[in-house]
Design a protein around this motif. Structure first.
Motif, short mmCIF file in Angstrom:
data_model
loop_
_atom_site.label_atom_id
_atom_site.label_comp_id
_atom_site.label_asym_id
_atom_site.label_seq_id
_atom_site.Cartn_x
_atom_site.Cartn_y
_atom_site.Cartn_z
N GLY A 1 0.67 -1.16 -0.14
CA GLY A 1 -0.11 0.05 -0.20
C GLY A 1 0.72 1.09 0.05
N THR A 2 0.33 2.45 0.67
CA THR A 2 1.01 3.72 0.66
C THR A 2 1.33 3.98 2.13
N THR A 3 2.74 4.44 2.01
CA THR A 3 3.11 4.98 3.27
C THR A 3 2.78 6.38 3.53
N HIS A 4 2.18 6.85 4.51
CA HIS A 4 2.00 8.03 4.92
C HIS A 4 3.03 8.94 5.61
N LEU A 5 3.40 9.79 5.27
CA LEU A 5 4.52 10.75 5.96
C LEU A 5 3.77 11.88 6.25
N PHE A 6 4.25 12.67 7.37
CA PHE A 6 3.66 13.89 7.50
C PHE A 6 4.86 14.86 7.75
N GLY A 7 4.63 16.02 7.69
CA GLY A 7 5.86 17.02 7.90
C GLY A 7 5.38 18.35 7.96
N VAL A 8 6.27 19.39 8.60
CA VAL A 8 5.90 20.69 8.80
C VAL A 8 5.91 21.20 7.36
N ASP B 1 12.59 3.02 -6.39
CA ASP B 1 11.62 2.21 -6.20
C ASP B 1 11.16 1.23 -5.04
N TRP B 2 12.34 1.09 -4.59
CA TRP B 2 12.37 0.33 -3.21
C TRP B 2 11.75 1.01 -2.10
N ALA B 3 11.38 2.36 -2.05
CA ALA B 3 10.65 2.95 -1.02
C ALA B 3 9.24 2.69 -1.12
N GLY B 4 8.59 2.24 -2.49
CA GLY B 4 7.21 2.01 -2.47
C GLY B 4 6.44 3.66 -2.62
N ARG B 5 5.23 3.27 -2.62
CA ARG B 5 4.42 4.67 -2.81
C ARG B 5 4.36 5.39 -1.30
N ILE B 6 4.65 6.71 -1.67
CA ILE B 6 4.67 7.38 -0.24
C ILE B 6 3.78 8.74 -0.73
N ALA B 7 3.04 9.19 0.49
CA ALA B 7 2.10 10.24 0.26
C ALA B 7 2.69 11.20 1.32
N PHE B 8 2.90 12.40 1.10
CA PHE B 8 3.48 13.21 2.09
C PHE B 8 2.53 14.22 2.10
N HIS B 9 2.02 14.58 3.44
CA HIS B 9 0.95 15.44 4.05
C HIS B 9 1.75 16.62 4.63
N THR B 10 1.32 17.84 4.55
CA THR B 10 1.81 18.90 5.25
C THR B 10 0.82 19.70 6.07
N ASP B 11 -0.45 18.99 6.57
CA ASP B 11 -1.63 19.41 7.06
C ASP B 11 -1.04 20.12 8.32
N GLY B 12 -1.57 21.39 8.50
CA GLY B 12 -1.03 22.32 9.62
C GLY B 12 -1.97 22.52 10.60
N ALA C 1 -1.98 9.97 15.53
CA ALA C 1 -2.02 9.53 14.24
C ALA C 1 -3.61 9.05 13.77
N ILE C 2 -4.57 8.90 14.74
CA ILE C 2 -5.90 8.90 14.23
C ILE C 2 -6.45 10.23 13.88
N LEU C 3 -6.00 11.16 14.56
CA LEU C 3 -6.59 12.32 14.19
C LEU C 3 -6.04 12.97 12.68
N GLU C 4 -4.83 12.46 12.72
CA GLU C 4 -4.18 13.09 11.07
C GLU C 4 -4.78 12.05 10.00
N TRP C 5 -5.08 10.90 10.47
CA TRP C 5 -5.80 10.11 9.26
C TRP C 5 -7.28 10.75 8.95
N VAL C 6 -8.15 11.08 9.77
CA VAL C 6 -9.31 11.93 9.74
C VAL C 6 -8.90 13.12 9.17
N ALA C 7 -7.86 13.94 9.23
CA ALA C 7 -7.76 15.25 8.89
C ALA C 7 -7.42 15.19 7.41
N VAL C 8 -6.72 14.08 6.67
CA VAL C 8 -6.37 13.96 5.45
C VAL C 8 -7.25 13.15 4.61
N THR C 9 -8.50 12.81 5.25
CA THR C 9 -9.66 11.53 4.55
C THR C 9 -10.39 12.37 4.15
N PRO C 10 -10.77 12.45 2.69
CA PRO C 10 -11.85 13.24 1.94
C PRO C 10 -13.15 12.83 2.67
#
Length: 258
Positions: A97-104, A117-128, A158-167
């Motif tokens: 699946g997708t790795t979810h990374l968050f950052g400032v 390619d070895w890193a797989g799919r990465i989704a980067f979120h900067t939700d503030g 983590a659960i708050l982050e998941w809710v935050a970025v979910t449509p």
């Protein structure tokens, strides 16, 4: 530094930056020579690993976290990825699946990651909406099969982050709902602090609807009167019913009438 000493200091499967190497007594020029002689493997500009080591997305996070100077990380595994690392998301197997990374907001992923390619799919979120400075945000975890630890979101963050970025259309999917059902060990005091510090009205209301539906003991210990939930009605799904308590339109089975 002797090569065998350096070899022991670089964790198996980790990527290190030239800044890390310099801090451990190896100049950029020495690193290039070690790479040309086959001791180190050049991963990208200013990034190396031990030759022959298997690499993964965790290797990338180690490199980015270990080269930072502040106590608070500028990038971290969060959302469903952090929950999976801690055993909560059983239907989200690690390594797929997708790795979810968050950052400032100022954080940038290294350019060489695009070709890794070895890193797989990465989704980067900067939700503030969830400042990294909030208490109870992070903990250290050693991923399975690794010899190094990473700073990742606590389950409460983590659960708050998941809710935050979910449509909205996926907020009440089985993935999130089933996860909430399994989150019976969350710490209400930590959750309270994170909810009070969260800047997104939509995230807080959606989280509380899902948490109330799951019915865990920690939900009843939250002081809802201390949360800024904004004013007016919000719509979280099409064709739903209005939840009177949180003033959001949600699927009928998630309203306070049930």
């Amino acid at each position: 530094m002797k090569i065998n000493q350096l070899w022991q200091q670089i964790p198996h499967g980790a990527i290190v930056t030239t800044a890390w190497l310099t801090a451990h007594g190896v100049s950029a020029d020495q690193a290039r020579k070690l790479a040309s002689s086959g001791w180190l493997q050049r991963v990208g500009h200013g990034a190396y690993s031990r030759a022959g080591d298997p690499l993964s997305w965790e290797s990338v996070v180690f490199a980015l976290q270990s080269s930072g100077e502040s106590e608070s990380p500028s990038l971290w595994p969060g959302g469903q990825t952090a929950l999976a690392l801690q055993g909560f998301a059983h239907y989200l197997p690690l390594g797929s699946g997708t790795t979810h990374l968050f950052g400032v907001s100022a954080t940038r992923l290294p350019g060489w990651l695009k070709d890794a390619d070895w890193a797989g799919r990465i989704a980067f979120h900067t939700d503030g909406s969830l400042p990294a400075s909030l208490a109870g945000s992070f903990e250290r975890v050693e991923p399975s099969g690794k010899t190094f630890a990473l700073t990742i979101s606590t389950p409460e963050r983590a659960i708050l982050e998941w809710v935050a970025v979910t449509p909205n259309e996926l907020l009440f999917s089985s993935e999130l709902v089933d996860t909430f059902d399994g989150l019976n060990t969350l710490r209400p005091r930590r959750l309270q602090a994170l909810l009070e510090g969260c800047r997104s009205i939509r995230t807080k209301r959606a989280f509380l609807v899902l948490a109330r539906h799951a019915g865990h003991a920690w939900y009843r210990r939250l002081a809802l009167d201390r949360l800024d939930l904004g004013r007016g009605k919000r719509q979280l799904c099409q064709g739903g019913k209005l939840d009177r308590e949180f003033q959001v339109t949600v699927p009928e089975t998630f309203t306070d009438a049930h």
